[in-house]
Design a protein around this motif. Structure first.
Motif, mmCIF file in Angstrom:
data_model
loop_
_atom_site.group_PDB
_atom_site.id
_atom_site.type_symbol
_atom_site.label_atom_id
_atom_site.label_comp_id
_atom_site.label_asym_id
_atom_site.label_seq_id
_atom_site.Cartn_x
_atom_site.Cartn_y
_atom_site.Cartn_z
ATOM 1 N N ILE A 27 -10.030 22.997 -1.278
ATOM 2 C CA ILE A 27 -9.643 23.902 -0.208
ATOM 3 C C ILE A 27 -9.404 23.061 1.066
ATOM 4 C CG2 ILE A 27 -10.757 25.629 1.421
ATOM 5 C CD1 ILE A 27 -9.736 26.887 -1.194
ATOM 6 N N VAL A 28 -9.874 22.131 1.231
ATOM 7 C CA VAL A 28 -9.810 21.519 2.516
ATOM 8 C C VAL A 28 -8.759 20.405 2.286
ATOM 9 C CG1 VAL A 28 -11.087 19.262 3.768
ATOM 10 C CG2 VAL A 28 -12.274 21.240 3.029
ATOM 11 N N ARG A 29 -8.469 19.928 1.048
ATOM 12 C CA ARG A 29 -7.490 18.820 0.614
ATOM 13 C C ARG A 29 -6.088 19.711 0.695
ATOM 14 N NH1 ARG A 29 -9.413 17.353 -3.691
ATOM 15 N NH2 ARG A 29 -8.011 18.810 -5.130
ATOM 16 N N ASP A 34 -8.535 29.467 7.584
ATOM 17 C CA ASP A 34 -9.554 29.395 8.296
ATOM 18 C C ASP A 34 -10.853 29.963 7.433
ATOM 19 O OD1 ASP A 34 -8.431 28.022 10.170
ATOM 20 O OD2 ASP A 34 -8.105 29.724 11.449
ATOM 21 N N ALA A 35 -10.647 31.097 7.031
ATOM 22 C CA ALA A 35 -11.983 32.114 6.254
ATOM 23 C C ALA A 35 -12.124 31.017 4.955
ATOM 24 C CB ALA A 35 -11.293 33.040 5.792
ATOM 25 N N GLU A 36 -11.147 30.408 4.481
ATOM 26 C CA GLU A 36 -11.358 29.702 3.216
ATOM 27 C C GLU A 36 -12.176 28.443 3.408
ATOM 28 O OE1 GLU A 36 -7.892 30.967 -0.154
ATOM 29 O OE2 GLU A 36 -7.593 29.425 1.709
ATOM 30 N N ARG A 37 -11.503 27.515 4.448
ATOM 31 C CA ARG A 37 -12.351 26.516 5.002
ATOM 32 C C ARG A 37 -13.837 26.814 5.306
ATOM 33 N NH1 ARG A 37 -8.594 22.452 5.874
ATOM 34 N NH2 ARG A 37 -10.043 21.325 7.454
ATOM 35 N N ARG A 38 -14.032 27.933 5.846
ATOM 36 C CA ARG A 38 -15.503 28.196 6.430
ATOM 37 C C ARG A 38 -16.292 28.569 5.186
ATOM 38 N NH1 ARG A 38 -12.851 31.190 10.501
ATOM 39 N NH2 ARG A 38 -13.189 33.289 9.443
ATOM 40 N N ALA A 39 -15.715 29.286 3.963
ATOM 41 C CA ALA A 39 -16.383 29.293 2.987
ATOM 42 C C ALA A 39 -16.728 28.085 2.293
ATOM 43 C CB ALA A 39 -15.493 30.143 1.898
ATOM 44 N N GLU A 42 -19.749 26.440 3.747
ATOM 45 C CA GLU A 42 -20.820 27.154 3.388
ATOM 46 C C GLU A 42 -21.364 26.771 2.047
ATOM 47 O OE1 GLU A 42 -22.915 28.579 5.128
ATOM 48 O OE2 GLU A 42 -21.897 29.187 6.947
ATOM 49 N N ILE A 43 -20.428 26.434 1.096
ATOM 50 C CA ILE A 43 -20.532 26.101 -0.391
ATOM 51 C C ILE A 43 -21.050 24.823 -0.161
ATOM 52 C CG2 ILE A 43 -19.416 25.792 -2.606
ATOM 53 C CD1 ILE A 43 -17.911 28.281 -2.039
ATOM 54 N N ARG A 44 -20.193 24.026 0.278
ATOM 55 C CA ARG A 44 -20.841 22.457 0.225
ATOM 56 C C ARG A 44 -22.266 22.206 0.789
ATOM 57 N NH1 ARG A 44 -16.880 19.106 3.831
ATOM 58 N NH2 ARG A 44 -18.600 17.477 3.169
ATOM 59 N N GLY A 179 -32.969 24.317 9.773
ATOM 60 C CA GLY A 179 -32.050 24.397 10.770
ATOM 61 C C GLY A 179 -32.154 23.327 11.678
ATOM 62 N N ARG A 180 -32.499 22.018 11.115
ATOM 63 C CA ARG A 180 -32.586 21.082 11.820
ATOM 64 C C ARG A 180 -31.195 20.283 12.565
ATOM 65 N NH1 ARG A 180 -36.447 18.465 7.713
ATOM 66 N NH2 ARG A 180 -38.300 19.542 8.095
ATOM 67 N N VAL A 181 -30.219 20.694 11.729
ATOM 68 C CA VAL A 181 -28.921 20.448 12.082
ATOM 69 C C VAL A 181 -27.875 21.577 12.002
ATOM 70 C CG1 VAL A 181 -29.124 17.844 11.835
ATOM 71 C CG2 VAL A 181 -28.208 19.217 10.163
ATOM 72 N N ASP A 182 -26.806 21.620 12.569
ATOM 73 C CA ASP A 182 -25.840 22.813 12.388
ATOM 74 C C ASP A 182 -25.241 22.398 11.279
ATOM 75 O OD1 ASP A 182 -23.714 20.967 13.371
ATOM 76 O OD2 ASP A 182 -24.122 21.886 15.323
ATOM 77 N N ILE A 183 -24.287 22.891 10.806
ATOM 78 C CA ILE A 183 -23.611 23.011 9.327
ATOM 79 C C ILE A 183 -22.413 21.743 9.619
ATOM 80 C CG2 ILE A 183 -21.667 24.654 9.913
ATOM 81 C CD1 ILE A 183 -22.097 25.178 6.766
#
Length: 226
Positions: A27-29, A34-39, A42-44, A179-183
């Motif tokens: 998806i990134v490559r 935008d929705a797919e990149r956010r997904a 989250e998956i990674r 939650g020590r770091v954001d995504i």
């Protein structure tokens, strides 16, 4: 669950995680929406949690398999290695931590020691909150403890890469899950790079087979005997 079933389950789960990570990478490559990149992100990130969960389930099944096989051997308490009494007498050890009155304390101590020479058939069951098997993130120290308690052959890891992979995934998983770091910060870490992550879970998959092989050698040689 048999150890073969546990291996099959963990391998299938890791295959699912690999497929998800490769989709997220694509998806990134390929420049998804935008929705797919956010997904994808989250998956990674969730893949670290999923991989650690798979390791926890497998290691619990591995220890239960060993306990079950030793129990079915027909050996008596007097015949099993003394380190295994840390499991066989788990309830007594735990109660001694809270007992303060002299008479009950010494009675429990004698029960514990008498069990080491008992001619009754042994029964081993690890409580869910001992040896780090109650849902905790598995770390190398917990693996070493299991190896020492059972007297398993060799080391808990076939090579340093497997040990490092477990430590890296455990640390990364906890940083994100708690939650020590954001995504965004989390995924910017080199260990979150997809190819690096895939290498790590391959090393842990090999570790699962190492556990199986060590367990078979241990049971075949009756390494649980005193």
């Amino acid at each position: 669950m048999s150890i073969v079933d546990a291996l099959d389950r963990v391998c299938r789960r890791l295959d699912e995680i690999r497929a998800c990570v490769r989709w997220a990478e694509a998806i990134v490559r390929e420049g998804g929406s935008d929705a797919e990149r956010r997904a994808s992100n989250e998956i990674r990130a969730a893949s670290f949690i999923a991989a650690c969960g798979a390791m926890e389930q497998f290691f619990r099944a591995f220890v239960e398999w060993l306990c079950g096989e030793i129990g079915q051997s027909g050996l008596r308490y007097v015949e099993i290695r003394l380190s295994l009494h840390s499991i066989a007498s788990s309830g007594d050890f735990r109660s001694l931590q809270s007992l303060r009155e002299r008479d009950p304390m010494f009675g429990r101590r004698m029960d514990l020691l008498n069990r080491t020479v008992s001619t009754k058939s042994c029964s081993l069951k690890v409580p869910r909150d001992e040896l780090g098997l109650g849902g905790e993130t598995i770390r190398p120290g917990q693996v070493s403890n299991v190896w020492a308690v059972f007297g398993l052959p060799g080391s808990g890891f076939e090579d340093l890469g497997q040990e490092v992979a477990m430590r890296v995934l455990a640390d990364s998983r906890n940083d994100y899950a708690h939650g020590r770091v954001d995504i965004s910060t989390f995924l910017a870490h080199p260990e979150c790079e997809p190819s690096r992550f895939l290498d790590r879970i391959s090393a842990l998959e090999e570790w699962c087979f190492h556990c199986w092989s060590a367990g078979l050698e241990y049971l075949d040689s009756q390494g649980y005997r005193r």
